[in-house]
Write a protein that holds these residues in place. Structure first.
Motif, PDB file in Angstrom:
ATOM      1  N   UNK A 283       0.813  -1.210   0.000  1.00 32.68           N
ATOM      2  CA  UNK A 283       0.000   0.000   0.000  1.00 32.68           C
ATOM      3  C   UNK A 283       0.845   1.258   0.000  1.00 32.68           C
ATOM      4  N   UNK A 284       1.973   1.225   0.693  1.00 34.01           N
ATOM      5  CA  UNK A 284       2.863   2.390   0.742  1.00 34.01           C
ATOM      6  C   UNK A 284       3.439   2.689  -0.641  1.00 34.01           C
ATOM      7  N   UNK A 285       3.910   1.645  -1.328  1.00 35.86           N
ATOM      8  CA  UNK A 285       4.444   1.836  -2.682  1.00 35.86           C
ATOM      9  C   UNK A 285       3.360   2.372  -3.616  1.00 35.86           C
ATOM     10  N   UNK A 286       2.147   1.855  -3.459  1.00 33.58           N
ATOM     11  CA  UNK A 286       1.038   2.297  -4.307  1.00 33.58           C
ATOM     12  C   UNK A 286       0.758   3.782  -4.094  1.00 33.58           C
TER      13      UNK A 286
ATOM     14  N   UNK B 128      -6.511  -2.932  -6.384  1.00 32.52           N
ATOM     15  CA  UNK B 128      -5.696  -3.259  -5.211  1.00 32.52           C
ATOM     16  C   UNK B 128      -6.219  -4.448  -4.419  1.00 32.52           C
ATOM     17  N   UNK B 129      -5.282  -5.260  -3.967  1.00 28.43           N
ATOM     18  CA  UNK B 129      -5.599  -6.340  -3.038  1.00 28.43           C
ATOM     19  C   UNK B 129      -5.920  -5.724  -1.671  1.00 28.43           C
ATOM     20  N   UNK B 130      -6.643  -6.465  -0.840  1.00 31.90           N
ATOM     21  CA  UNK B 130      -6.927  -5.998   0.527  1.00 31.90           C
ATOM     22  C   UNK B 130      -5.694  -6.177   1.414  1.00 31.90           C
TER      23      UNK B 130
ATOM     24  N   UNK C 212      -2.372  -1.693   4.015  1.00 36.40           N
ATOM     25  CA  UNK C 212      -3.171  -2.585   3.176  1.00 36.40           C
ATOM     26  C   UNK C 212      -4.038  -1.817   2.185  1.00 36.40           C
ATOM     27  N   UNK C 213      -4.830  -2.572   1.430  1.00 36.23           N
ATOM     28  CA  UNK C 213      -5.639  -1.967   0.378  1.00 36.23           C
ATOM     29  C   UNK C 213      -6.741  -1.067   0.892  1.00 36.23           C
ATOM     30  N   UNK C 214      -7.260  -1.350   2.081  1.00 34.18           N
ATOM     31  CA  UNK C 214      -8.294  -0.478   2.641  1.00 34.18           C
ATOM     32  C   UNK C 214      -7.690   0.859   3.070  1.00 34.18           C
ATOM     33  N   UNK C 215      -6.494   0.820   3.631  1.00 33.84           N
ATOM     34  CA  UNK C 215      -5.813   2.077   3.971  1.00 33.84           C
ATOM     35  C   UNK C 215      -5.602   2.911   2.707  1.00 33.84           C
ATOM     36  N   UNK C 216      -5.144   2.254   1.652  1.00 34.55           N
ATOM     37  CA  UNK C 216      -4.910   2.943   0.380  1.00 34.55           C
ATOM     38  C   UNK C 216      -6.212   3.544  -0.150  1.00 34.55           C
ATOM     39  N   UNK C 217      -7.295   2.772  -0.084  1.00 40.95           N
ATOM     40  CA  UNK C 217      -8.599   3.252  -0.557  1.00 40.95           C
ATOM     41  C   UNK C 217      -9.073   4.449   0.261  1.00 40.95           C
TER      42      UNK C 217
ATOM     43  N   UNK D  88      -9.680  -6.138  -4.811  1.00 37.27           N
ATOM     44  CA  UNK D  88      -9.597  -7.572  -5.091  1.00 37.27           C
ATOM     45  C   UNK D  88      -9.230  -8.261  -3.786  1.00 37.27           C
ATOM     46  N   UNK D  89      -9.996  -9.263  -3.398  1.00 39.63           N
ATOM     47  CA  UNK D  89      -9.743  -9.885  -2.097  1.00 39.63           C
ATOM     48  C   UNK D  89      -9.990 -11.386  -2.139  1.00 39.63           C
ATOM     49  N   UNK D  90      -9.171 -12.110  -1.382  1.00 37.52           N
ATOM     50  CA  UNK D  90      -9.386 -13.539  -1.232  1.00 37.52           C
ATOM     51  C   UNK D  90     -10.263 -13.850  -0.040  1.00 37.52           C
TER      52      UNK D  90
END
Length: 337
Positions: free
Chosen positions: A37-40, A54-56, A62-67, A82-84
């Motif tokens: 998430x930091x790189x993103x 983004x993955x979660x 993580x992806x939620x922080x990024x969102x 995108x999440x598993x």
């Protein structure tokens, strides 16, 4: 063409998603692939893609922080999760950040393509705002270069553009002004640790213009001139390091730390010094080294990819074609090997 950033820490999944998206070319184009998430977030701040897939669950945010960051700053970016994990709590949290596309792993190509196509209308509606963030980034990149007359003229031109925005999105103008304020204050903090963040709270145009005029005055008063040789030397030191250690796993944060600069300030100075972003510089050096190694017929292409710093062969192939305009195999054939 809509530019896409893929954020996923599992390389084989990231490759698969990028290849799925590339099959929708030329309408959609993968411009970046990151593993955290930091790189993103650092990539977004420099390149401003139209879409983030983004993955979660990722390391270093993580992806939620990024969102949440994208939503909090009202950035004109469509985010797809995108999440598993088939977990309604994640979906509920994602909806709070304005995300309508929540895709489950294993990801089906048709499902991803449908989600991208559904986003086109929203993306077209964001086109003006997207151009605005690029203008803001261009202004920030040029800050170290501007004298008083140029700076005042550029500020007025940028504010005039923002006030001409026709976008019907709620708070669109205010979000662009807030972004300009945040990025300028961030640059200020990078060059002056004593700087106190000047919060952007103005509502009327006169107050807004005075706020940015005051910020310009403060910048011109305190900013150390770019001609400072120690700053130039620190960027050259990083370039020299990349030229020798191109096979290593780089992050923008690590390189900025080498220069004792913040990520935002380092990115701006690096672009000013070299004429390109740090990521593009790294890829350029790696692909140039790969071209040299491709002259060695005994080396396999996957070996060359690993030798120049790409852990993923598909990603290496995509970067090579993006820069050289042909694939590594085609390049070798042209050499007669």
């Amino acid at each position: 063409m809509f530019q896409v950033l893929v954020a996923e820490d599992e390389v084989w999944i990231r490759d698969a998603i990028a290849e799925m998206i590339d099959r929708l070319a030329p309408q959609f184009n993968v411009v970046g692939e990151v593993g955290s998430g930091e790189e993103a977030w650092n990539f977004i701040q420099e390149h401003w893609p139209s879409i983030v897939v983004t993955d979660i669950m990722m390391p270093h945010r993580n992806g939620l922080w990024l969102s949440e960051q994208i939503h909090r700053m009202s950035l004109p970016i469509v985010t797809m999760i995108v999440s598993g994990y088939d977990n309604f709590q994640y979906a509920k949290q994602a909806m709070r950040y304005g995300i309508t596309e929540y895709l489950l792993k294993p990801l089906e190509e048709e499902e991803l393509h449908d989600a991208l196509k559904r986003s086109v209308q929203k993306l077209e509606g964001m086109a003006e705002l997207h151009e605005g963030v690029h203008k803001i980034q261009h202004f920030i990149d040029r800050l170290p270069d501007m004298d008083r007359q140029t700076l005042n003229a550029e500020v007025q031109a940028l504010l005039a553009y923002i006030y001409r925005l026709k976008s019907g999105a709620p708070g669109a103008r205010k979000s662009q002004l807030a972004l300009l304020s945040a990025k300028w204050n961030e640059m200020f903090r990078a060059v002056d640790q004593e700087h106190t963040f000047l919060p952007f709270t103005e509502e009327d145009e006169q107050g807004v213009r005075k706020y940015f005029a005051d910020l310009a005055d403060a910048w011109l008063l305190r900013y150390p001139q770019f001609a400072n040789q120690s700053v130039k030397a620190s960027i050259k030191k990083v370039c020299d390091y990349i030229n020798v250690h191109y096979f290593e796993n780089f992050s923008l944060t690590r390189l900025a730390d080498m220069s004792h600069l913040s990520v935002s300030y380092f990115s701006t100075l690096f672009k000013k010094t070299t004429g390109q972003t740090c990521l593009n510089y790294i890829n350029g050096v790696r692909i140039q080294k790969a071209k040299e190694l491709l002259h060695e017929p005994d080396l396999k292409i996957y070996e060359i990819a690993d030798m120049v710093g790409y852990t993923s062969l598909p990603y290496f192939n995509r970067m090579f074609k993006q820069i050289v305009a042909v694939t590594p195999i085609e390049y070798r054939k042209r050499l007669g090997l």
